[in-house]
Design an enzyme around this catalytic site. Structure first.
Site, short mmCIF file in Angstrom:
data_model
loop_
_atom_site.label_atom_id
_atom_site.label_comp_id
_atom_site.label_asym_id
_atom_site.label_seq_id
_atom_site.Cartn_x
_atom_site.Cartn_y
_atom_site.Cartn_z
N ARG A 110 0.85 -1.21 0.00
CA ARG A 110 0.00 0.00 0.00
C ARG A 110 0.88 1.25 0.00
O ARG A 110 0.61 2.21 -0.73
CB ARG A 110 -0.91 0.01 1.24
N ARG A 111 1.93 1.25 0.83
CA ARG A 111 2.83 2.42 0.89
C ARG A 111 3.57 2.59 -0.43
O ARG A 111 3.64 3.68 -0.97
CB ARG A 111 3.84 2.23 2.03
N ASN A 118 -6.78 -14.47 -0.12
CA ASN A 118 -6.95 -15.91 -0.31
C ASN A 118 -6.38 -16.69 0.88
O ASN A 118 -7.03 -17.63 1.37
CB ASN A 118 -6.26 -16.34 -1.62
N ARG A 143 -4.59 -9.87 -3.26
CA ARG A 143 -5.40 -11.07 -3.41
C ARG A 143 -4.73 -12.29 -2.76
O ARG A 143 -5.40 -13.18 -2.25
CB ARG A 143 -5.66 -11.39 -4.90
N ALA A 144 -3.39 -12.33 -2.79
CA ALA A 144 -2.67 -13.45 -2.14
C ALA A 144 -2.97 -13.45 -0.65
O ALA A 144 -3.16 -14.51 -0.04
CB ALA A 144 -1.17 -13.34 -2.40
N GLN A 145 -3.02 -12.24 -0.04
CA GLN A 145 -3.33 -12.15 1.40
C GLN A 145 -4.79 -12.55 1.65
O GLN A 145 -5.07 -13.32 2.58
CB GLN A 145 -3.06 -10.73 1.89
N ARG A 167 1.71 -18.50 -9.06
CA ARG A 167 0.97 -18.93 -7.87
C ARG A 167 0.42 -20.35 -8.05
O ARG A 167 0.03 -21.00 -7.07
CB ARG A 167 -0.19 -17.96 -7.59
N GLY A 204 5.15 -16.59 -5.00
CA GLY A 204 4.91 -16.81 -6.42
C GLY A 204 3.91 -15.81 -6.99
O GLY A 204 4.16 -15.19 -8.02
N TYR A 249 3.28 -19.94 -2.30
CA TYR A 249 2.16 -19.38 -3.05
C TYR A 249 2.21 -17.85 -3.02
O TYR A 249 2.10 -17.19 -4.05
CB TYR A 249 0.85 -19.89 -2.46
N PHE A 250 2.40 -17.30 -1.82
CA PHE A 250 2.41 -15.85 -1.67
C PHE A 250 3.55 -15.24 -2.47
O PHE A 250 3.37 -14.26 -3.21
CB PHE A 250 2.55 -15.47 -0.18
#
Lengths: 145, 145, 145
Positions: free
Chosen positions: A30-31, A55, A51-53, A104, A96, A93-94
């Site tokens: 975000r920063r 999911n 989206r990784a977070q 991913r 990737g 996954y994160f």
């Protein structure tokens, strides 16, 4: 009683730490991209991390629920080992997904595979308990004969 | 100890399987409508399926938390039966929402009703435990007199 | 066994009620701003309330997981007290975020601080259990000498 759950508890706390790490990555992203809450859209680089977070957050309670049923009704050590494998594949996954959408895929398939093994292990453990509890049938002893 | 939680564990694993089914529906919808991650917007048909999964994921830990408190502090069999009712109403909600926004309403009201019953049952069980633990007052015995 | 978890159970049910309150706020905001599901975008006033609920939902399973490990492996009363503090700070976060994005910051830092204390308490409790279980070393007794 605690000796039947201490490995499950340790893996659960480890899973929480991993979630904390994912949350921090979103804050950093975000920063970097200048996207302030409540905004959630931005360049694909940001949206992939976001989206990784999300999911991983959606799967966290599912993972914890399976970890504990597998550990309580089948085998604590095996469940904890599968749990560690799951947490490791979630990390891959994160990382990737952050790099590209296609990277991913391999770790998400792997982590889903680990979850299905936890489902199978939980179901087997529960089936064994139900059979011996309600019919007095001890499958493991039958197999040993 | 396991005989006090085996029904709760079984309903929990069943709930996980339902969540897995919802996740699969989103994956199929992504393919059908050609919406690749990290994208989450698309035609209303896709967004309804996507939101139905997100909503079910948000309620899953709440459901599991209530199921276990109700089962541990009130009655395992009743909690498990209410749990099955909740999972069934969630399935109806998902199928309804997929068809149209308004068709999600009846099952979501029903599933929320089941959750409130689980809240009430948990609260009653806890109240009974607190009263008998801290004041030695056994409400059930008083009622039976 | 229930006397070792009744405070954790009570805080968990209280946490569920708080989540229910947040869900209701989103429903009211949807009506006020005329944003029907599956839509999730709208004026910042709506999106702040929506994001506050989503964020609280994502943290709920993490909070419950830590609450129980801290209570089971360290001290139930302390874990429950920290749990109440967390639920209060989450309420402040929700109310702050609803007013403005910047007013969410102080309570979210506070609530994250409480979670880190729960992590530390869980980790200490688990460490103590692992040491005494696998090496027979009782750290608390060593400190008391």
């Amino acid at each position: 009683m605690l000796d039947q759950i201490h490995l499950l508890a340790a893996v659960t706390v480890l899973g929480v730490l991993e979630q904390a790490y994912f949350f921090l990555q979103v804050i950093y992203a975000r920063r970097r991209f200048g996207i302030s809450p409540p905004n959630i859209s931005g360049p694909p680089e940001f949206e992939r991390i976001f989206r990784a977070q999300v999911n991983s957050s959606e799967y966290f309670p599912i993972f914890v629920a399976l970890l504990w049923q597998a550990g309580l009704f089948f085998h604590q050590g095996l469940a904890a080992a599968l749990g560690l494998l799951y947490l490791y594949s979630r990390y891959c996954y994160f990382m990737g997904y952050r790099a590209s959408s296609s990277e991913r895929l391999a770790p998400i398939y792997f982590s889903t595979g680990v979850l299905w093994i936890l489902v199978a292990v939980s179901a087997l453990g529960l089936l064994h308990f139900f059979l011996s509890h309600y019919t007095g049938l001890n499958v493991l002893r039958l197999l040993a004969v």
